[in-house]
Write a protein that holds these residues in place. Structure first.
Motif: not given
Length: 448
Positions: A391-396, A404-405, A410-413, A417-419
């Protein structure tokens, strides 16, 4: 019983001998031929007969013998591929079929030794006194008699243990371009994997890597329970193929003794390229991007020899490196290898260039045996890890440019946070092993 008339008459006896040399003799006379043409490394011989895979001695005018193997025939001609140096060979050189096929020398006396593709020592430790031989081509296994993959194998690499779990008897591919840490990862698994015997096949790679692998990666302790078959790139294509088959035959021998064997083949691509050279030299038409059909027939014949043995027997857990030319994961050999292996670990140049080692691309990698050897909790945690990472890589790109705001999803947030912890989990120093239990506990801790 008296001799036949032809054998009592010297003139008829000589004519009969010449006839036997031309067409063969059921009474065991050696039938000699001669070399009529050489194209590339392929020798064309006439006047003798031999089966595919049979050995022939090519004898030069100076009396030097050059070993060769029958790789094809057409009409009255045999196509031979030499296994050694052919300098000094001239036209009309004698060809003598030996009636033998290539065999592998096996046994406990091979432990701690470094061999070439013919099974001869390279380490200067004296001759190898062979007591047992087996065919290089191995034996056909009944798939119903094989023991299923049910036991996990600790390879000492956290990312693989936790997210791409390997089972004992599994066959896994390491897919990588050049210079992305393939050899380092292979060395980590060599040192840290729990196995009775380690068999290493260095096929078609640089010659300097042999000494480095033996001294720096295996060391004295590792070599005590290891056998290394080294066939660098300057060897003939047939010798390179024999090297891969020899390493597999040695591993099969120890598996049949009930041992747990780790087979490392670097690389499967060089094996395929050697077969391509041979096939093209005997005019086999290229089919897929310059690779003849026989290449794709030889790959499963080699790979299927690894794996678990009969019930109650040993196993061969095999790691094959596959070179993705130009980092193209759809290269014909890479694509064929993915279809016949039990999983693949893809190394990313993007990660390697950013200093991320081991440069394992978790999104592109998979272990097909993982669901059979891990618990449901382990599988759920691995899926949650991959979901957040992907999910992080897709929106990196959006995250990096500030588009991105926070709070929009919530999933991207949660992924943002976990990355840092996810990336830290995937990194590992090559000199620090992480056991299967540690890997699982650290993975579970991320989602506790």
């Amino acid at each position: 019983m008296g001799l036949p008339e032809a054998d009592r008459n010297p003139i008829w006896a000589e004519r009969l001998r010449q006839c036997h040399q031309r067409v063969g003799d059921s009474r065991g006379l050696v039938v000699e031929g001669k070399i009529t043409r050489m194209i590339g490394l392929t020798l064309e011989a006439v006047g003798c007969r031999a089966a595919i895979g049979g050995q022939c001695d090519v004898i030069s005018s100076s009396g030097e013998q050059i070993e060769s193997e029958v790789v094809g025939f057409a009409g009255e001609s045999l196509y031979l591929m030499p296994t050694g140096d052919i300098r000094g060979l001239e036209q009309d050189a004698r060809v003598v079929p030996t009636g033998r096929v290539c065999e592998a020398v096996v046994g406990d006396h091979l432990l701690g030794r470094v061999l070439d593709g013919a099974g001869k020592p390279l380490d200067g430790k004296g001759r190898i006194h062979a007591m047992e031989r087996r065919p290089l081509t191995g034996k056909v296994f009944n798939p119903l008699t094989r023991t299923p993959i049910r036991e996990p194998l600790d390879v000492g690499v956290r990312a693989i243990n936790a997210l791409l779990s390997v089972g004992r008897g599994q066959r896994l591919g390491l897919f990588a371009g050049s210079g992305v840490g393939k050899s380092v990862l292979l060395g980590m698994m060599t040192r840290y994997t729990n196995a009775d015997i380690t068999v290493v096949g260095l096929i078609g790679e640089r010659g300097r890597e042999v000494k480095e692998f033996v001294e720096n990666i295996l060391g004295e302790e590792g070599m005590a329970r290891a056998v290394v078959v080294a066939v660098p790139a300057d060897n003939t294509p047939l010798r390179r193929m024999h090297g891969a088959m020899l390493a597999t035959s040695i591993a099969e021998h120890f598996r049949d003794q009930g041992k747990q064997v780790l087979l490392l083949m670097d690389s499967l691509t060089r094996f395929a390229q050697a077969q391509r050279e041979i096939a093209l030299a005997i005019n086999e038409p290229p089919a897929t991007k310059g690779y003849p059909p026989s290449v794709f027939a030889k790959l499963p014949q080699l790979v299927e020899r690894a794996g678990n043995g009969d019930k109650g027997g040993g196993s061969i857990t095999a790691f094959y490196t596959v070179l993705a030319e130009g980092d193209d994961q759809n290269d014909p050999i890479a694509d064929a290898a993915r279809a016949i292996l039990d999983g693949h670990v893809v190394l990313s140049r993007r990660l390697a260039e950013s200093g991320h080692y081991p440069a394992i691309d978790i999104e592109a990698s998979i272990s097909r045996a993982m669901n059979e050897i891990t618990s449901k909790d382990h599988q759920d945690a691995a899926r949650a890890f991959k979901h957040l990472y992907s999910l992080y890589r897709q929106n990196q790109d959006l995250i990096n440019v500030g588009a991105y705001e926070s709070g929009s999803d919530e999933r991207i947030d949660a992924a943002i946070e976990a990355m840092p912890e996810l990336e830290s989990f995937l990194r590992q120093d090559s000199n620090t092993p992480v056991s299967q239990e540690e890997s699982l506990s650290q993975l579970m801790a991320l989602f506790s």
